[in-house]
Write a protein that holds these residues in place. Structure first.
Motif, mmCIF file in Angstrom:
data_model
loop_
_atom_site.group_PDB
_atom_site.id
_atom_site.type_symbol
_atom_site.label_atom_id
_atom_site.label_comp_id
_atom_site.label_asym_id
_atom_site.label_seq_id
_atom_site.Cartn_x
_atom_site.Cartn_y
_atom_site.Cartn_z
ATOM 1 N N ARG A 96 0.855 -1.184 0.000
ATOM 2 C CA ARG A 96 0.000 0.000 0.000
ATOM 3 C C ARG A 96 0.891 1.234 0.000
ATOM 4 O O ARG A 96 1.752 1.382 0.865
ATOM 5 N N ARG A 98 1.163 5.643 -1.574
ATOM 6 C CA ARG A 98 0.450 6.775 -2.160
ATOM 7 C C ARG A 98 0.434 6.660 -3.683
ATOM 8 O O ARG A 98 1.380 6.186 -4.287
ATOM 9 N N ALA A 99 -0.628 7.128 -4.277
ATOM 10 C CA ALA A 99 -0.808 7.116 -5.737
ATOM 11 C C ALA A 99 -0.916 5.691 -6.289
ATOM 12 O O ALA A 99 -0.739 5.481 -7.485
ATOM 13 N N ARG A 100 -1.225 4.728 -5.425
ATOM 14 C CA ARG A 100 -1.384 3.348 -5.899
ATOM 15 C C ARG A 100 -2.535 3.241 -6.891
ATOM 16 O O ARG A 100 -2.419 2.560 -7.919
#
Length: 266
Positions: A96, A98-100
């Motif tokens: 997990r 950011r921006a996944r």
């Protein structure tokens, strides 16, 4: 009435067989015309049975050279796209960050985007960088557009994996590397293999992106397109038939191996 009843029951099977026959019809035509001896430059009408093209498949200047180049590019593009795509797929599923969600969306862009748009974009990038168009620009372009297909194939396989198998390996004192090599990788192998085969086929077959970024380099699809303007050598049909037979042999071998494994498990 009995015939109508039988037709209703077998409709899906008949429709499937007709669709398959329609899809294979071009391959049959290519195979038949690989044994033709045309009187002119164009191999579009049946004239006479001959084995001359099969005896000398490299009889056309530059054809086998372009075929070898396409195979090399497809091989290295497959390795690069498979390695990067597998790593990206595991990262998207297991971690997990950011921006996944954005990355997940961007992965599908090359598959949804028209090839001519991607080809022009890559050409602009290479020209702005001052790169010389040729083998390396083709290879980089192929890796970039094959990457999304590999990620999609591997990601689907990784999402279906049971994490308890890896946890069981860790409970049996397997280290992270042992767990990955002996448990995770074998389970993910079918998805990785599917992505690799798809990448190889897409790379070898590509014309639009290659044509934009090839410069003076000529791959096999570009050679076929150029030959079609001046005449169509029978050897092109020979190469196409040989590749089709190799693909069929590969699929049949895979089916036999899978069937034997299933029998052993049973």
């Amino acid at each position: 009435m009995p015939f109508v009843t039988w037709l209703r029951k077998k409709f899906v099977v008949i429709a499937g067989l007709l669709t398959l026959a329609y899809l294979l019809l071009p391959n049959v035509i290519v195979t038949v015309f690989s044994f033709n001896q045309p009187k002119g430059r164009f191999n579009y009408q049946w004239q006479q049975f001959s084995l001359d093209a099969w005896k000398d498949p490299c009889g056309v200047a530059g054809m086998c050279g372009s075929l070898s180049l396409s195979l090399q590019i497809a091989f290295w593009a497959t390795l690069g796209a498979t390695a990067l795509g597998t790593a990206i797929a595991f990262a998207l599923v297991r971690y997990r960050f950011r921006a996944r969600g954005t990355v997940n969306s961007l992965i599908f862009l090359p598959m949804a985007m028209p090839e001519v748009v991607m080809a022009a974009s890559l050409l602009t990038l290479f020209l702005n960088m001052g790169a010389q168009l040729g083998f390396w620009t083709i290879l980089i372009a192929h890796i970039m557009f094959c990457l999304s297909f590999v990620v999609t194939a591997v990601k689907a396989r990784v999402m279906s994996m049971d994490p308890r198998l890896e946890q069981a390996a860790q409970d049996l004192y397997a280290g992270p590397f042992q767990t990955f090599v002996r448990v995770t990788l074998p389970i993910a192998a079918p998805g990785i293999a599917a992505g690799a085969l798809l990448a190889f086929a897409l790379s070898f077959d590509d014309f639009i992106i290659t044509n934009f970024n090839a410069g003076s380099t000529v791959t096999f699809p570009m050679f076929v397109w150029g030959s079609a303007q001046r005449g169509t050598p029978v050897q092109i049909n020979v190469i196409g038939t040989a590749m089709f037979l190799v693909a069929v042999l590969f699929v049949l071998t895979s089916m036999v191996i899978t069937h034997r494994r299933n029998k052993q498990k049973a």
